[in-house]
Design a protein around this motif. Structure first.
Motif, PDB file in Angstrom:
ATOM      1  N   ALA A 251      -3.648   1.938   5.323  1.00  0.00           N
ATOM      2  CA  ALA A 251      -3.669   0.721   4.597  1.00  0.00           C
ATOM      3  C   ALA A 251      -4.703  -0.084   5.014  1.00  0.00           C
ATOM      4  O   ALA A 251      -4.991  -0.812   4.504  1.00  0.00           O
ATOM      5  CB  ALA A 251      -2.245   0.171   4.963  1.00  0.00           C
TER       6      ALA A 251
ATOM      7  N   VAL B  86       0.890  -1.125  -0.171  1.00  0.00           N
ATOM      8  CA  VAL B  86      -0.005   0.093   0.104  1.00  0.00           C
ATOM      9  C   VAL B  86       0.906   0.960  -0.031  1.00  0.00           C
ATOM     10  O   VAL B  86       1.666   1.600   0.793  1.00  0.00           O
ATOM     11  CB  VAL B  86      -0.954   0.120   1.287  1.00  0.00           C
TER      12      VAL B  86
ATOM     13  N   ALA C 142       3.103  -0.547   4.239  1.00  0.00           N
ATOM     14  CA  ALA C 142       2.760   0.489   4.082  1.00  0.00           C
ATOM     15  C   ALA C 142       3.420   1.449   4.041  1.00  0.00           C
ATOM     16  O   ALA C 142       4.407   1.811   4.785  1.00  0.00           O
ATOM     17  CB  ALA C 142       1.408   0.750   5.165  1.00  0.00           C
TER      18      ALA C 142
ATOM     19  N   HIS D 146       0.571   5.771   8.157  1.00  0.00           N
ATOM     20  CA  HIS D 146       0.177   5.139   7.048  1.00  0.00           C
ATOM     21  C   HIS D 146      -0.632   3.658   7.175  1.00  0.00           C
ATOM     22  O   HIS D 146      -1.240   3.134   6.502  1.00  0.00           O
ATOM     23  CB  HIS D 146       1.577   4.673   6.595  1.00  0.00           C
ATOM     24  N   SER D 147      -0.130   2.981   8.196  1.00  0.00           N
ATOM     25  CA  SER D 147      -0.751   1.915   8.584  1.00  0.00           C
ATOM     26  C   SER D 147      -2.214   1.904   8.760  1.00  0.00           C
ATOM     27  O   SER D 147      -3.026   1.038   8.435  1.00  0.00           O
ATOM     28  CB  SER D 147      -0.195   1.107  10.051  1.00  0.00           C
TER      29      SER D 147
END
Length: 154
Positions: free
Chosen positions: A110, A95, A131, A106-107
């Motif tokens: 994602a 991702v 991610a 980011h996680s």
């Protein structure tokens, strides 16, 4: 036989049409039972496209991750003729998120893709994941998702 499309309908989604590659590459390759899917993007050029942390919210980007995941599922559906039983395991999702240098969520973005895969495929949808934040993505998209999927022999 349960189909990918049926599972998505239960979740309030529908499969998009499989997109033609935008450049000199294939949408997917199939080596034995390993399906490798090229990156699929969310909403290119829309008001929701952009960079997280510079006008685009993390929640909008998470929705884009889900939309990009629908593009990946559309390719899986085409290759397997919709048959969920042909999917042994989603091995990996990548991702990519267009984000400012100081963004670190980011996680959570994602998860828009990951949660959809698990909702549609159950344990077979659980996967390893990367991610990654990037400066930009094609056509101004906020999120791009690629995948590696192990199939059961037809």
């Amino acid at each position: 036989m349960t189909t990918i499309s049926q599972k998505l309908q239960e979740l309030g989604h529908s499969l998009p049409a499989v997109k033609t590659p935008a450049a000199n590459y294939l949408s997917y390759t199939l080596q034995g039972n390993l399906l490798i899917i090229a990156g699929q993007i969310g909403r290119p050029g829309s008001a929701k496209a952009g960079v997280v942390g510079a006008g685009l919210t993390a929640e909008a980007a998470k929705q884009d991750a889900e939309i990009a995941a629908l593009g990946v599922l559309a390719i899986i559906d085409a290759v397997t003729e919709g048959n969920i039983a042909r999917i042994a395991q989603v091995q990996r999702l990548g991702v990519f998120i267009a984000a400012t240098a100081d963004f670190d969520g980011h996680s959570a973005i994602a998860n828009g893709a990951s949660d959809l895969f698990v909702a549609v495929l159950g344990e077979r949808g659980r996967h390893a994941r990367t991610a990654i934040g990037v400066a930009s993505l094609p056509t101004g998209a906020a999120v791009e998702v690629d995948a590696i999927v192990q199939l059961v022999a037809a």
